[in-house]
Design an enzyme around this catalytic site. Sequence first.
Site, PDB file in Angstrom:
ATOM      1  N   LYS A 120       0.712  -1.187  -0.038  1.00  0.00           N
ATOM      2  CA  LYS A 120      -0.028   0.065   0.041  1.00  0.00           C
ATOM      3  C   LYS A 120       0.922   1.182  -0.044  1.00  0.00           C
ATOM      4  CE  LYS A 120      -0.454   0.201   5.139  1.00  0.00           C
ATOM      5  NZ  LYS A 120      -1.669   0.314   5.964  1.00  0.00           N
ATOM      6  N   ARG A 136     -10.030   0.994  15.520  1.00  0.00           N
ATOM      7  CA  ARG A 136     -10.266   1.682  14.318  1.00  0.00           C
ATOM      8  C   ARG A 136     -11.502   1.159  13.484  1.00  0.00           C
ATOM      9  NH1 ARG A 136      -4.326   2.236  11.511  1.00  0.00           N
ATOM     10  NH2 ARG A 136      -5.022   0.050  11.239  1.00  0.00           N
ATOM     11  N   TYR A 145      17.753  29.680   8.019  1.00  0.00           N
ATOM     12  CA  TYR A 145      16.387  30.313   8.572  1.00  0.00           C
ATOM     13  C   TYR A 145      16.204  30.407  10.099  1.00  0.00           C
ATOM     14  CZ  TYR A 145      14.545  30.624   3.774  1.00  0.00           C
ATOM     15  OH  TYR A 145      14.351  30.725   2.429  1.00  0.00           O
ATOM     16  N   MET A 154      13.559  24.564   1.975  1.00  0.00           N
ATOM     17  CA  MET A 154      12.513  23.970   1.139  1.00  0.00           C
ATOM     18  C   MET A 154      13.320  22.956   0.088  1.00  0.00           C
ATOM     19  SD  MET A 154       9.786  25.420  -1.634  1.00  0.00           S
ATOM     20  CE  MET A 154       8.595  26.147  -0.415  1.00  0.00           C
TER      21      MET A 154
END
Length: 352
Positions: free
Chosen positions: A33, A129, A250, A298
């Site tokens: 999956k 679940r 940053y 990024m």
Amino acid sequence: MRPLNVQIRLGNLRHNYRILKEMHGGKLLAVVKADAYGHGAVRCAFALADLADGFAVATIDEGIRLRESGITHPIVLLEGVFEASEYEAVEQYSLWPAVGNQWQLEALLSRHWKKPVKVWLKMDSGMHRTGFFPHDYTSAYAALKQSEYVDSIVKFSHFSCADEPESGMTEIQMEAFDLGTKGLEGEESLANSAAILNIPEARRDWGRAGLALYGISPFGGSDDRLKPVMRLSTRIFGERVLQPHSPIGYGATFYTSKSTRVGLIACGYADGYPRRAPSNSPVAVDGKLTRVIGRISMDMMTIELDASQEGLGHEVELWGDTVNINTVAEAAGTIPYELMCNIKRAKFTYIE
């Protein structure tokens, strides 16, 4: 060309399947999956075609993609259908649906099937679940058993804490499952990767190998029995020496404590590397460990280079052989599943 590369070592994938199949005994589903946890479902399925007893996916589309690519093995839909109309595709593509709630059960039983279907009937043994509660399981089983459209029933459940042996939750779930299925004939499936590796009592007729299939220990760290399938690497495209007390990246979250040689590498959070990975997260330059310094950008990140390490143009492994993906995930406060599934903007190379 931007040098971010993913190597998928299919020989390691086959090795891991053999090891897990031997440990589990019986039959073993290869869980592919989420595009085989980011490894490429079709390529991985074909690499396992002469070994695997079947495959497991999450969605109809994932199952159809395997079938249309030529995979003829059993394919289990672990979440079943999301609307009743999908049962048409289940029949058309000969998929084995999980049934884990009342509406899925009723929709399956109300349909006129051209050929009988093999059903995986899920019990909620404690994860809460999907699945029928133990006290409702027998009636769901009986409804399927009475239907002329049902070929056979596999009884299964999923563990919430198999990778936490000290929790005791797995034993509670196994007891609930065994009590709830007592007297009901048919095959069973309980063991996920952690249970295959560590819980012999959970090894029933069918195992379901996910994370460990891709060479990653579900317990953190590494497992010498397994070989990592994915290797993520890039190259240094910039290099400089910074003076003491120089900020990097940053937010100026990292300051050099001495004269520091740094390399700039082509990978960032837009490629799937976690932005929250802190300074000191491991990377390896030509097989020698070093660390990330400063925030992940990024498209790039900065690493520390010592005097002995090569610089411009040299390879940096982000995870794979030298750098354990579990270590990266732990540093970033996440799990290896997320790291692998998030990779993008990288060139994939498959090695037989």
